[in-house]
Write an enzyme that holds these catalytic residues in place. Structure first.
Site, PDB file in Angstrom:
ATOM      1  N   ARG A 135       6.285  -8.933  16.282  1.00  0.00           N
ATOM      2  CA  ARG A 135       6.880  -7.665  15.890  1.00  0.00           C
ATOM      3  C   ARG A 135       5.940  -6.519  16.230  1.00  0.00           C
ATOM      4  O   ARG A 135       4.719  -6.660  16.123  1.00  0.00           O
ATOM      5  CB  ARG A 135       7.169  -7.668  14.388  1.00  0.00           C
ATOM      6  CG  ARG A 135       7.681  -6.353  13.861  1.00  0.00           C
ATOM      7  CD  ARG A 135       8.149  -6.480  12.421  1.00  0.00           C
ATOM      8  NE  ARG A 135       8.704  -5.221  11.976  1.00  0.00           N
ATOM      9  CZ  ARG A 135       8.004  -4.273  11.366  1.00  0.00           C
ATOM     10  NH1 ARG A 135       6.733  -4.445  11.102  1.00  0.00           N
ATOM     11  NH2 ARG A 135       8.579  -3.150  10.999  1.00  0.00           N
ATOM     12  N   HIS A 173       4.847   0.077   0.080  1.00  0.00           N
ATOM     13  CA  HIS A 173       5.539  -0.744   1.076  1.00  0.00           C
ATOM     14  C   HIS A 173       4.613  -1.820   1.617  1.00  0.00           C
ATOM     15  O   HIS A 173       3.395  -1.757   1.427  1.00  0.00           O
ATOM     16  CB  HIS A 173       6.107   0.130   2.190  1.00  0.00           C
ATOM     17  CG  HIS A 173       5.103   1.050   2.835  1.00  0.00           C
ATOM     18  ND1 HIS A 173       4.625   2.187   2.225  1.00  0.00           N
ATOM     19  CD2 HIS A 173       4.462   0.982   4.027  1.00  0.00           C
ATOM     20  CE1 HIS A 173       3.759   2.782   3.015  1.00  0.00           C
ATOM     21  NE2 HIS A 173       3.624   2.078   4.117  1.00  0.00           N
ATOM     22  N   HIS A 226       0.852  -1.197   0.000  1.00  0.00           N
ATOM     23  CA  HIS A 226       0.000   0.000   0.000  1.00  0.00           C
ATOM     24  C   HIS A 226       0.886   1.245   0.000  1.00  0.00           C
ATOM     25  O   HIS A 226       2.087   1.153   0.236  1.00  0.00           O
ATOM     26  CB  HIS A 226      -0.885   0.023   1.260  1.00  0.00           C
ATOM     27  CG  HIS A 226      -0.095   0.176   2.529  1.00  0.00           C
ATOM     28  ND1 HIS A 226       0.561  -0.881   3.131  1.00  0.00           N
ATOM     29  CD2 HIS A 226       0.183   1.263   3.300  1.00  0.00           C
ATOM     30  CE1 HIS A 226       1.195  -0.459   4.212  1.00  0.00           C
ATOM     31  NE2 HIS A 226       0.983   0.845   4.337  1.00  0.00           N
ATOM     32  N   ASP A 241       0.892   5.205   1.872  1.00  0.00           N
ATOM     33  CA  ASP A 241       0.231   5.909   2.965  1.00  0.00           C
ATOM     34  C   ASP A 241      -0.469   7.140   2.397  1.00  0.00           C
ATOM     35  O   ASP A 241      -0.022   7.709   1.401  1.00  0.00           O
ATOM     36  CB  ASP A 241       1.250   6.279   4.047  1.00  0.00           C
ATOM     37  CG  ASP A 241       1.811   5.034   4.740  1.00  0.00           C
ATOM     38  OD1 ASP A 241       1.190   3.961   4.652  1.00  0.00           O
ATOM     39  OD2 ASP A 241       2.884   5.145   5.370  1.00  0.00           O
TER      40      ASP A 241
HETATM   41  C1  OGA Z   1       1.500   1.360   8.137  1.00  0.00           C
HETATM   42  C2  OGA Z   1       2.759   0.644   7.806  1.00  0.00           C
HETATM   43  C3  OGA Z   1       4.725  -0.548   8.536  1.00  0.00           C
HETATM   44  C4  OGA Z   1       5.223  -1.365   9.679  1.00  0.00           C
HETATM   45  O1  OGA Z   1       1.077   1.281   9.313  1.00  0.00           O
HETATM   46  O2  OGA Z   1       0.950   2.032   7.243  1.00  0.00           O
HETATM   47  O3  OGA Z   1       3.121   0.639   6.673  1.00  0.00           O
HETATM   48  O4  OGA Z   1       6.407  -1.671   9.660  1.00  0.00           O
HETATM   49  N1  OGA Z   1       3.451   0.052   8.793  1.00  0.00           N
HETATM   50  O5  OGA Z   1       4.456  -1.694  10.574  1.00  0.00           O
HETATM   51 NI    NI Z   2       2.104   2.179   5.538  1.00  0.00          NI
END
Ligand code: OGA
Ligand code: NI
Length: 355
Positions: A296, A286, A228, A230
């Protein structure tokens, strides 16, 4: 004043697209969470040949060249890390510890903080869940300002420390976001007169998202967070030490991992900065994979303009060196864009693109 929650009322979700499975009780990955083993959607697909040796540049924000380096990183990658960012490590540890306390609760307790169907804040799976055939191996807690309303449902008599840490963190993240945005605008040669800076800062739309990726019986089968971009200007992400999983997509290179670096925060460009920069800065795609047999945790802070702000390519950017550059996007209010994204996810950007 419109709020993010108001923007979501038109796209309410079913509870099945809000409440995560009880990760503690699953002994093997259910079909509903098992992603394809091959093909573009596969979490196993890492195209990067030298990805394991790649490390995302870390920019020292106190360096005299910081503005140039931040601007350059926005242009070339859309994602970078920062050090000397001014967020005390004690605060990062405290927010981590409070987040752990929440995510370690039994499912039945966490669900007391559940997000409402048309809401933006509270506990639940990622909002983009309905766009995918499979569920993600993820649970989140979103807040905008004080999380009191949800926290007191979870801990009727002991929400104080949680709220205090989350509010303090958001205040400091907001200041850091403003600092970064000011640096980026300076890099672009945009003065505070070229955009309505006071209004931009007066009531920014921002949110803090705690992400938890629980231990998984077979990490290669699941997707932590599907690919996605942001939505807002920029995102500042803290990844709890050793547990990596974040990857960004680079043209010609594939999925590149972003390893956590002690003391550094990850910053990435979102759709709105992509639009305002007239596509000069990429809104980086990402995802998160759960490639390790460990739980995690990450904390993302999303920073954007007020809901009624009109985002569009900055006029001044299109008149550089005496030449008119064509606008690549039509302008749109933040609220309309958020709604468009809630309905169309990754198609939203192309819907406002001028061809
Ligand atoms: C998000 C995201 C990345 C992560 O919350 O939009 O991409 O490493 N998080 O959690
Ligand atoms: Ni994100």
């Amino acid at each position: 004043m419109a709020t993010l929650s108001e923007a979501y009322t038109e796209t309410p979700l079913h509870l099945q697209h809000i409440i995560p499975i009880d990760f503690d009780s699953v002994k093997e990955v259910p079909e509903s969470h098992s992603w394809p083993r091959s093909g573009d959607e596969s979490p196993r697909r890492i195209l990067s040949l030298d990805g394991d040796h790649f490390s995302l540049p870390a920019i020292d924000l106190d360096s005299p060249d910081a503005i140039k380096m931040v601007g350059h990183a926005c242009k070339v990658m859309g994602i970078f890390q920062v050090t000397n960012h001014g967020i005390p490590s004690s605060l990062l540890r405290e927010v981590e510890s409070q987040a752990w306390q929440f995510f370690s609760l039994p499912a039945i307790a966490k669900v007391r903080a559940v997000r409402s169907p048309g809401g933006a804040t509270g506990y639940g799976v990622a909002r983009m869940t309905p766009f995918f055939n499979k569920f993600m191996w993820h649970e989140g807690f979103t807040m905008m300002g004080s999380p009191l309303e949800h926290a007191r449902e979870v801990w009727p008599h002991g929400y104080g420390k949680f709220c205090e840490a989350m509010e303090d963190y958001q205040d400091k993240m907001k200041a850091l976001s403003e600092r970064l945005l000011a640096m980026i605008l300076k890099y672009l040669g945009i003065s505070e007169h070229d955009i309505d800076w006071p209004r931009l800062r007066s009531n920014p739309c921002s949110a803090l998202q705690l992400n938890s990726y629980p231990q998984c019986p077979d990490p290669g089968q699941v997707m932590g967070l599907a690919p996605h971009t942001d939505t807002f200007f920029l995102t500042i992400l803290h990844q709890k030490d050793s547990a990596h999983g974040l990857q960004f997509h680079r043209e010609g290179r594939g999925w590149v991992p972003v390893f956590p670096m002690d003391g550094a925060l990850v910053v990435n460009v979102g759709d709105m900065l992509h639009i305002m920069s007239n596509a000069m800065f990429p809104s980086v795609v990402h995802r998160v994979i759960t490639n390790e047999k460990r739980h995690r945790l990450s904390m993302g802070y999303f920073y954007g303009p007020p809901m009624d702000f009109r985002v569009g390519p900055i006029h001044r950017l299109m008149q550089t060196s005496g030449q008119e550059v064509a606008a690549r996007f039509r302008s749109i209010t933040v609220k309309d864009y958020v709604q468009m994204k809630a309905k169309n996810l990754d198609k939203a950007l192309s819907m406002i693109r001028i061809r």
